[in-house]
Design a protein around this motif. Structure first.
Motif, short mmCIF file in Angstrom:
data_model
loop_
_atom_site.label_atom_id
_atom_site.label_comp_id
_atom_site.label_asym_id
_atom_site.label_seq_id
_atom_site.Cartn_x
_atom_site.Cartn_y
_atom_site.Cartn_z
N ARG A 1 2.50 39.49 34.50
CA ARG A 1 2.89 38.15 34.96
C ARG A 1 3.12 38.19 36.46
O ARG A 1 3.37 39.24 37.05
N MET A 2 3.06 37.01 37.06
CA MET A 2 3.38 36.87 38.48
C MET A 2 4.87 37.13 38.70
O MET A 2 5.70 36.93 37.80
N SER A 3 5.20 37.56 39.92
CA SER A 3 6.58 37.86 40.27
C SER A 3 6.85 37.32 41.67
O SER A 3 5.94 37.17 42.49
N GLU A 4 8.11 37.01 41.95
CA GLU A 4 8.50 36.59 43.30
C GLU A 4 8.54 37.76 44.26
O GLU A 4 8.47 37.59 45.47
N ARG A 5 8.67 38.96 43.74
CA ARG A 5 8.87 40.15 44.57
C ARG A 5 7.53 40.73 45.02
O ARG A 5 6.63 40.95 44.22
N LEU A 6 7.42 40.98 46.31
CA LEU A 6 6.24 41.64 46.86
C LEU A 6 6.43 43.15 46.79
O LEU A 6 7.41 43.69 47.31
N THR A 7 5.51 43.82 46.17
CA THR A 7 5.49 45.29 46.14
C THR A 7 4.42 45.74 47.12
O THR A 7 3.24 45.42 46.95
N LEU A 8 4.84 46.47 48.14
CA LEU A 8 3.94 46.80 49.24
C LEU A 8 4.33 48.13 49.84
O LEU A 8 5.50 48.37 50.12
N GLY A 9 3.36 49.02 50.04
CA GLY A 9 3.65 50.24 50.76
C GLY A 9 2.79 51.41 50.32
O GLY A 9 2.08 51.36 49.31
N TYR A 10 2.84 52.47 51.14
CA TYR A 10 2.11 53.69 50.83
C TYR A 10 2.81 54.46 49.72
O TYR A 10 4.03 54.38 49.55
N ARG A 11 2.02 55.22 48.98
CA ARG A 11 2.53 56.02 47.88
C ARG A 11 1.92 57.42 47.91
O ARG A 11 0.78 57.59 48.34
N ASP A 12 2.70 58.39 47.44
CA ASP A 12 2.23 59.76 47.28
C ASP A 12 2.35 60.07 45.80
O ASP A 12 3.45 59.99 45.23
#
Length: 451
Positions: free
Chosen positions: A362-373
């Protein structure tokens, strides 16, 4: 040696107009008959779509975090081969990079690796003499970064321009362009940034044309070209998909279907090149329009994009959803990233999807953003257990559960957690990866397609 004239278009911060200027420059120089190679610092998928529209060549990313610093110059040389000019659009502010990693993945780092002069785009809308202090600070912060000129953006009037030019005379950095406020060149945005080209092609063509006209009218193209030609030759061997993932000669080539169209626009050009080099016949299809997978499909790649925008249309294509589910049940290799993960779920915002995974999105208000290891936790068609890869997340959706009984990845940074799904031949995850950093992923995937 690679001797391609080149410029890096940077800014003090996001929102200064880098994309407008970079895309306008690409289109303006291409309009003069130059073969222009477009590049983007960082992992962003959307800007390269506009770059490709401006130049007629694939937009390519240069990401030192995902691919390693050592691959930046070879990937650049691969994309720029045979070109008269390369334009590299930066990311965020000039010196901003991966959080907590110093200059890693910053525009400044890429400029240094490429020995490329930097053109600083400054939003001058709320300043006059202070612009000189700003430019001086950026030009002096790192002596290895050569700022060769400034383009002043969002300039209000002739008087405003005069004040800015007078101030910058003291900085020693030449003004190579002045652009007025121009709503006509604006590109619409939504929850993940600019609207991709594939969703607004006609309007995007007009926007790029307007950006080129604005740049031609306001920038010193001859001065910019001379600056680009001042970049020294690079002692680098161009990256080659064949050298990295070349498969055995001869024999049949398994068909690998790659999702495209307006709902699935996120992919790196090198992925298809690696799959082809590993022995696959790569065939694109559009889940919004095609009711069947390409004939003979033995593997499926579904990258990122905006399925949440097209959930009703994707759901309505029951024939294709059934074909995808049947392929997954057969054990054929399926690699899905982000949007692909959502498409394989049971539902998206209440609309039925392919049902390959026992999960709902589902859609969310929260933006998940960034680099990952990350580390692969289970063997899959993409990676053997224990394989370490770097990638990034970029979404405003959630999937529940966030991981299956056999998670795809164990995240090491920024926090420890498990994520994604490995089930039969399916590898599905939110993590976007760049296979140029791990060409064995392409070899492994094609190898799993069977005879």
């Amino acid at each position: 040696m690679v001797a391609v004239p080149r410029l890096v278009i940077a800014a003090p911060s996001s929102g200064a107009g880098k994309t407008t200027v970079a895309t306008g420059l690409m289109a303006a120089f291409a309009g003069r008959g130059l073969a222009v190679s477009p590049h983007k610092v960082g992992p962003d998928y959307i800007d390269p779509g506009y770059h490709a529209l401006a130049t007629g060549r694939p937009g390519r990313n240069l990401d030192a975090y995902m691919c390693g610093t050592e691959l930046v110059a070879p990937l650049f040389a691969h994309g720029a081969a045979g070109c008269d000019l390369a334009v590299v659009e930066g990311v965020m502010g000039l010196y901003d990079g991966a959080a907590g990693e110093g200059e890693l993945a910053s525009t400044a780092q890429v400029a240094k690796v490429l020995k490329a002069p930097v053109v600083l785009v400054v939003d001058a809308s709320s300043q006059s003499r202070s612009v000189a202090a700003l430019v001086h600070g950026f030009a002096s912060w790192d002596p290895q970064v050569r700022i060769g000129g400034v383009i002043l953006n969002k300039v209000a009037t002739d008087r405003h321009e005069r004040l800015l030019r007078e101030a910058l005379e003291e900085s020693g950095v030449p003004v190579l362009g002045v652009l007025r406020r121009a709503p006509a060149v604006a590109t619409p945005s939504r929850h993940l940034g600019l609207v991709p080209v594939a969703e607004r092609h006609t309007d995007a063509v007009e926007a790029v044309r307007a950006q080129a006209a604005q740049v031609r009218a306001g920038c010193d193209l001859e001065g910019l070209l001379a600056l680009a030609r001042s970049a020294p030759a690079l002692a680098v061997e161009p990256w080659s998909a064949g050298a990295c993932a070349g498969g055995a000669a001869g024999g049949s080539r398994p068909v690998v279907a790659v999702a495209g169209g307006a709902a699935f626009t996120f992919s790196y050009a090198e992925h298809a090149e690696l799959l082809a080099a590993a022995g696959a016949e790569v065939m694109a299809f559009d889940p919004l329009r095609d009711e069947a997978l390409p004939r003979g499909t033995r593997g499926l790649v579904i990258g990122g994009g905006f399925p949440e925008v097209y959930a009703p249309e994707l759901s309505a294509n029951e024939a294709l959803r059934g074909a995808v589910a049947e392929l997954a049940r057969s054990g054929a290799p399926v690699a899905a990233e982000c949007a692909g993960l959502l498409y394989l779920a049971r539902s998206l915002d209440g609309k039925p999807m392919c049902g390959v995974l026992d999960a709902d999105a589902r859609m969310s208000e929260r933006l998940t953003l960034g680099y990952r290891d990350a580390v692969a936790l289970h063997d899959s068609p993409v990676a053997a257990a224990g394989t370490r890869m770097r990638g990034h997340e970029f979404h405003r959706t959630v999937i529940e559960p966030g991981a299956g009984p056999s998670p795809a990845w164990g995240m090491r940074l920024p926090e420890r957690r498990v994520e994604g799904f490995v089930r039969g031949g399916v590898h599905a995850s939110y993590l976007h990866t760049h296979w140029a950093a791990a060409p064995e992923a392409a070899r492994r995937f094609v190898g799993a397609c069977g005879p």
